[in-house]
Design a protein around this motif. Structure first.
Motif, PDB file in Angstrom:
ATOM      1  N   CYS A   1       7.767   4.276 -10.793  1.00  0.00           N
ATOM      2  CA  CYS A   1       6.990   3.100 -11.190  1.00  0.00           C
ATOM      3  C   CYS A   1       7.730   2.308 -12.267  1.00  0.00           C
ATOM      4  CB  CYS A   1       5.621   3.521 -11.719  1.00  0.00           C
ATOM      5  SG  CYS A   1       4.676   4.578 -10.600  1.00  0.00           S
TER       6      CYS A   1
ATOM      7  N   CYS B   1       3.406   0.535  -9.394  1.00  0.00           N
ATOM      8  CA  CYS B   1       3.919   1.506  -8.415  1.00  0.00           C
ATOM      9  C   CYS B   1       3.687   1.027  -6.995  1.00  0.00           C
ATOM     10  CB  CYS B   1       3.229   2.860  -8.609  1.00  0.00           C
ATOM     11  SG  CYS B   1       3.071   3.436 -10.310  1.00  0.00           S
TER      12      CYS B   1
ATOM     13  N   ARG C   1       6.049   1.555  -2.945  1.00  0.00           N
ATOM     14  CA  ARG C   1       7.160   2.470  -3.250  1.00  0.00           C
ATOM     15  C   ARG C   1       7.304   3.567  -2.192  1.00  0.00           C
ATOM     16  NH1 ARG C   1       7.320  -0.927  -7.023  1.00  0.00           N
ATOM     17  NH2 ARG C   1       8.261  -0.528  -9.069  1.00  0.00           N
TER      18      ARG C   1
ATOM     19  N   LEU D   1       5.161   5.848  -1.612  1.00  0.00           N
ATOM     20  CA  LEU D   1       4.614   7.083  -2.180  1.00  0.00           C
ATOM     21  C   LEU D   1       3.611   7.722  -1.220  1.00  0.00           C
ATOM     22  CD1 LEU D   1       3.987   5.863  -5.845  1.00  0.00           C
ATOM     23  CD2 LEU D   1       5.888   7.266  -5.026  1.00  0.00           C
TER      24      LEU D   1
ATOM     25  N   LEU E   1      -1.122   1.164  -7.391  1.00  0.00           N
ATOM     26  CA  LEU E   1      -0.543   1.962  -6.314  1.00  0.00           C
ATOM     27  C   LEU E   1      -0.748   1.304  -4.950  1.00  0.00           C
ATOM     28  CD1 LEU E   1      -1.672   5.523  -7.502  1.00  0.00           C
ATOM     29  CD2 LEU E   1       0.681   4.715  -7.363  1.00  0.00           C
TER      30      LEU E   1
ATOM     31  N   ASN F   1       1.092   1.740  -0.538  1.00  0.00           N
ATOM     32  CA  ASN F   1       1.866   2.967  -0.351  1.00  0.00           C
ATOM     33  C   ASN F   1       1.354   3.715   0.874  1.00  0.00           C
ATOM     34  OD1 ASN F   1       3.900   3.303  -2.633  1.00  0.00           O
ATOM     35  ND2 ASN F   1       2.056   2.765  -3.791  1.00  0.00           N
TER      36      ASN F   1
END
Length: 369
Positions: A30, A41, A44, A46, A62, A65
């Protein structure tokens, strides 16, 4: 002024450390701001909520993702978190991108409840079937583009001011049932001012809505009738959107859902009588051929009125509703022609001249060619 080599070296060192810090964030992968209070973040790739331990972190994003689980202790390391967004990790229905596998975000029941400072929580676009337990101090909650069709019990968020619940049941995210919220849910939300319920297959204006509402969005539902008391208690409302509930489909650019027999939305003449603070009213795309006498009476603060995409060609030429629009600054009458019916020229009702505050009139594709 003489600058010694030592001062130059210190200046270079400070600049180098700053550059290293920007290239090597404290909470990899992040990115963080200089105070390490905001973590970005998003997108990414994730698959899990990253483990973060910091009392200074106040915001985590977030979005976008591939996270499918939020465990009980996922956010235990950020006790002062105020803003958390995990949107668009498991989009539902046709909102998924090409080749994207179906999934749903599984949130542990107590994943958020311990975050006493959390005020903004955004969970939209995750195919959620239910709402996890929420911290009591929450101010803004985003549950849009989910699979939430029924809310039977209060949310436990008496301080909530903004609730986003749109696009839970429509043609790109079908549910094949009627969206339902128990009246007890509204009774708890006494501080709620902004509510979005568009694109939800709602068939009637929900009863018992919070009286503090200033903004209500009911666009693209299936509301065919609005009676005298539908908005009677919403005296603080300044924005009301009712567009595309009884859709006209002759020039639709997307799937179209008219009311029975292509009828217009049925508006009681006193449907808006208590909305004395309303400034923006949107009635676009409701197949209206005329407007009930006195529909706009008492709307002394109305400055923006959208009547586009209706069938008001004859009303624009003949009716008297213009006289009740003395404070309106923008009037939208675009696409009000009736199919296969045109006029030699544009004629406006003689009452149009009473719109003394009008600054902008939109009327292209109207009752004349």
């Amino acid at each position: 002024m003489v600058i010694s080599w030592k001062n130059l070296f210190l200046l270079y060192l400070c600049n180098w450390l700053t550059a290293v810090r920007s290239r090597n964030p404290f909470f990899f992968p992040c990115e963080n701001d200089t105070l390490s209070t905001i973590l970005d973040c998003q997108k990414r790739g994730l698959t899990n909520v990253p483990t973060i331990k910091s009392v200074s972190v106040l915001s985590i994003n977030l979005e976008g993702n591939k996270i499918q689980t939020v465990k009980s202790n996922a956010l235990a390391g950020v006790p002062n978190l105020q803003n958390f967004s995990i949107m668009w990790n498991c989009p539902p229905g046709k909102l998924k991108g090409p080749g994207t596998r179906s999934c749903k975000l599984d949130i542990a029941p107590d994943a958020f409840v311990h975050l006493k400072n959390l005020s903004h929580l955004f969970l939209g676009g995750n195919s959620l079937l239910s709402i996890p337990r929420l911290p009591g101090g929450l101010k803004v909650l985003g549950l849009e583009s989910s699979n939430i069709y029924r809310i039977n019990t209060p949310l436990g968020t008496p301080q909530l001011k903004k609730l986003l619940l749109f696009k839970n049941c429509y043609y790109r995210n079908p549910c094949n049932q009627t969206f339902y919220i128990n009246e007890s849910v509204w009774q708890e939300l006494r501080e709620l001012t902004n509510l979005t319920l568009g694109f939800n297959n709602i068939t009637a204006v929900p009863k018992g809505l919070p009286q503090n509402l200033t903004s209500l969005d009911l666009r693209e539902n299936k509301i065919s009738h609005i009676d005298e008391i539908a908005f009677a208690n919403l005296t603080r409302l300044t924005y009301l959107n009712l567009e595309w509930n009884c859709q006209r489909c002759d020039h639709a650019a997307q799937p179209c859902f008219p009311c029975s027999n292509n009828s217009a939305i049925n508006l009681h003449p006193k449907a808006f009588q208590n909305l004395s603070k309303i400034t923006h009213l949107i009635l676009r795309g409701n197949s209206l051929k005329d407007l009930p006498e006195g529909l706009f009476q008492g709307l002394q603060r109305l400055t923006y009125l959208d009547l586009s995409d209706n069938l008001l060609a004859y009303s624009i030429r003949n009716d008297s509703f213009f006289r009740d629009l003395k404070k309106v600054k923008l009037l939208n009458l675009i696409y009000n022609y009736e199919p296969l019916k045109t006029f030699d020229g544009l004629i406006l009702s003689p009452y149009f001249s009473e719109m003394t505050s009008l600054e902008e009139l939109l009327i292209r594709h109207g009752p004349s060619l």
